[in-house]
Design an enzyme around this catalytic site. Structure first.
Site: not given
Ligand SMILES: CC(C)(COP(=O)(O)OP(=O)(O)OC[C@H]1O[C@@H](n2cnc3c(N)ncnc32)[C@H](O)[C@@H]1OP(=O)(O)O)[C@@H](O)C(=O)NCCC(=O)NCCSC(=O)/C=C/c1ccc(O)cc1
Length: 641
Positions: A413, A464, A553, A586
């Site tokens: 990214c 993604f 980003h 993303n």
């Molecule tokens: C939109 C999300 C994903 C959800 O947010 P939320 O709606 O406020 O809810 P939660 O934070 O409570 O999370 C909801 C669920 O997602 C899960 N989760 C929350 N982050 C996580 C987690 N990193 N892992 C795996 N479960 C999770 C979280 O555990 C939870 O699971 P569950 O309790 O079973 O409902 C939010 O956490 C968010 O924006 N996270 C940031 C994602 C992030 O780190 N992005 C940047 C890095 S991206 C990158 O490096 C790209 C690499 C890439 C690689 C390959 C490609 O093909 C393309 C690109």
């Protein structure tokens, strides 16, 4: 100036701006082209000259252009292809950009202008000239090209061609009288060179690099003393900062609405039975659901938690891997199946092709021909082969064989941010350089079916998307041709200590696997302000974060939320990032280019009386955890266009 040089012996070229003239003596004369207002006007004129030269072989040729050299260079290069090389047998070149033209014309080779010659001299913008006149003796081809450094331009054009010739004769006579001394050209043993010109070099050692030009400038101003390293360095560098001169983006045709994605993904991967995983993807995916409801329902069962899932901020995403392609490669759903070869086969073609669509738009936005691109930086996480996608992209775009290519792989990214920083360095350190940055990402290389114990995959399936972004970067924009969208004022890279394992990507026999820790939004939120303070301190600019424009980003909605919160940004400050996240997801390194494009679009439709921030910040994040920071400045040209 041009009118001072006119003589009554004129030829009608059909264009009032193209005024050839012939001196009283056919032994020493010239043809002059001045100040064309249309860039294509020179081509037919040169062809006419070609015809003239055939009919009057004694007549030499002078071409003089005191309009914007960059604007007409392409036409001259085109024209050189049409004009017989005999038309330009003996030349004076003033300025640097014409050298490639003359080399091409004389050698009857492809007329690609060497990259180092692509820009007008800093102190000589808009003043370049090419000339020729007959020496008394027919020199060997290697002696026929004289290069006049920009410093001598004024003296060179203050004389008509035959006056220059007279000066040369006078100097020769003076030299003969003095017998010793003078500036005899020992290298070629032909006529000495007037003081306002550099001595000729053999054709194959022509100065084609700013370093060489500095040496020659220096030797003009300081006799035979060699140029200092400092002078060489100054001549290599651009005067101004690098700027974004054009942007283009592209996506594959298949677009999937975020609300439909969980059903689609579990159906095409035959994973319908994995209801927990589907519920999780459904929880993460929705575009919008007030987070307060998520807290209210947090203690309830799976179904209630699912409908209360927080918003992903994504409305739709584009994908290269569609149902049809997946049907042809069912093994792509199995992470353990050795499908890397097949994935790389597809990506090796698709990634540069998508990049070419984006780049073609960026080049059109820039307004100059692709052949004038001097450097290419290509970034992708799908490259696993050499020659790599940069070479293919160069060929798809018809870039010059002398284009200087750099391939960035697996920066994830932050690939877009890294590419733009490198482009800034190249543009600022190579006068006249025009750098094409292309980032192209398709998720096919990392696509798997759902599998227990792989939460990263479910996160990736929620976030993604595929896309390509391209940007043209260059310093010292050519007036009325190039338009700086964002000037690049400062750039830095920061690694957050102890976070090596928080974002990682790895190529395995089954494709690319990745891990993204759920700490990422918090880690970034805790570091970005330090990066920003350091950047603005280095610039000596004092600002409040809300006074800036922002191109962050959008790695995920939570990342934008954290950054907004720690910086105390007002609503709407991250609107460009949120819009791109919503419409494309993303797209890894490509995404920040989409954000820049969206930002310039938003700035262009500013309302009457609205004051737009002059300064801004671009930030990108990725494995490492690495943070790329760039301070941008938006020149007035962007506003209201
Ligand atoms: C939109 C999300 C994903 C959800 O947010 P939320 O709606 O406020 O809810 P939660 O934070 O409570 O999370 C909801 C669920 O997602 C899960 N989760 C929350 N982050 C996580 C987690 N990193 N892992 C795996 N479960 C999770 C979280 O555990 C939870 O699971 P569950 O309790 O079973 O409902 C939010 O956490 C968010 O924006 N996270 C940031 C994602 C992030 O780190 N992005 C940047 C890095 S991206 C990158 O490096 C790209 C690499 C890439 C690689 C390959 C490609 O093909 C393309 C690109």
């Amino acid at each position: 100036m041009i009118h001072d040089l006119l003589s009554p012996h004129t030829l009608n070229t059909g264009d009032p701006n193209l005024v050839p003239r012939y001196p009283p003596s056919s032994q020493r004369g010239g043809f002059m082209v001045g100040a064309p207002h249309e860039r294509n006007a020179l081509c037919p004129a040169l062809q006419r000259v070609g015809g003239l030269r055939t009919h009057s072989p004694a007549w030499p040729l002078l071409l003089l252009d005191i309009s914007n050299g960059e604007a007409v260079k392409a036409s001259l290069v085109t024209a050189a292809r049409a004009v017989p090389s005999t038309v330009l047998p003996h030349c004076l070149v003033v300025g640097e950009a014409w050298l490639g033209l003359l080399l091409a014309a004389q050698r009857r080779r492809s007329c690609t202008v060497p990259p180092r010659l692509g820009g007008a001299s800093g102190n000589l913008k808009g003043a370049l000239a090419v000339g020729a006149w007959p020496p008394r003796q027919q020199p060997a081809p290697s002696e026929s090209l004289l290069w006049c450094p920009p410093a001598s331009f004024d003296s060179a054009i203050s004389f008509s061609p035959w006056e220059i010739g007279k000066r040369r004769e006078a100097e020769r006579a003076g030299e003969r009288r003095e017998e010793a001394g003078g500036r005899r050209n020992t290298e070629t043993n032909t006529a000495p060179t007037p003081a306002y010109m550099d001595p000729p070099l053999p054709l194959w050692t022509r100065p084609s690099h700013p370093t060489t030009q500095a040496r020659r400038r220096s030797s003009t101003s300081m006799g035979s003393a060699p140029a200092t390293v400092g002078e060489i360095r100054r001549a290599q560098r651009a005067d101004g900062p690098a700027a974004v001169l054009g942007i283009g983006t592209a996506n594959p045709p298949t677009c999937i609405a975020q609300d439909d994605y969980p059903d689609y993904y579990f159906r095409v991967t035959n994973g319908e039975h994995l209801t927990d995983l589907k519920a999780k993807l459904t929880r993460i995916s929705p575009l919008f659901f007030p987070s307060i409801l998520s807290h209210i329902f947090s203690g309830y069962n799976e179904e209630l938690r699912t409908i209360s899932g927080k918003k992903s901020g994504i409305r739709q995403r584009y994908m290269h891997l569609n149902e049809e392609l997946l049907a042809a490669h069912p093994d792509f759903t199995d992470r353990k199946s050795p499908s890397l070869d097949a994935r790389v086969d597809i990506a090796s073609a698709a990634v540069p092709e998508l990049a070419a669509s984006a780049a073609a738009k960026a080049i059109a936005d820039w307004g100059r021909p692709a052949s004038e691109i001097t450097h290419l930086i290509f970034s992708t996480y799908s490259g696993a082969r050499a020659p790599s996608g940069d070479r293919r992209l160069a060929s798809l775009l018809g870039l010059s064989p002398t284009v200087s290519r750099t391939m960035l792989n697996l920066h994830g990214c932050y690939g877009g941010g890294r590419s733009l920083q490198l482009a800034k360095e190249l543009a600022e350190n190579n006068r006249g350089a025009r750098v094409l940055v292309a980032c192209s990402e398709i998720t096919l290389i990392a696509f798997y079916g759902p599998e227990g114990g792989c939460p990263d995959n479910i996160l990736g399936q929620a976030l993604f998307g595929d896309g390509s972004g391209a940007v043209i970067i260059g310093a010292d924009p050519v007036t009325n041709v190039e338009r700086p969208l964002f000037e690049m004022a400062f750039a830095s890279q920061t690694t957050i200590p102890g976070t090596e394992d928080d974002i990682s990507m790895e190529i395995n026999k089954g494709g690319m696997e990745y891990h993204i820790s759920n700490k990422v939004p918090r880690l970034l939120g805790g570091t970005v302000e330090r990066c920003l303070i350091d950047a603005f301190d280095a610039l000596g600019v004092r600002t409040k974060w809300n006074e800036l424009f922002w191109a962050i980003h959008p790695g995920g909605r939570a990342i934008l939320d954290h950054i907004e919160e720690v910086l105390g940004l007002d609503d709407g400050k991250l609107a460009a990032s949120r819009h791109v996240l919503s419409e494309f997801g993303n797209m890894s390194g490509t995404t920040v280019i989409f954000v820049l494009d969206e930002l310039r679009r938003r700035r262009a439709v500013k309302k009457e009386g609205e004051a737009l921030p002059e300064w801004g910040v671009m930030m990108a994040f990725g494995p490492g955890i690495t943070i790329e920071t760039m301070v941008l400045h938006a020149p007035d040209s962007l506003d209201g266009n």
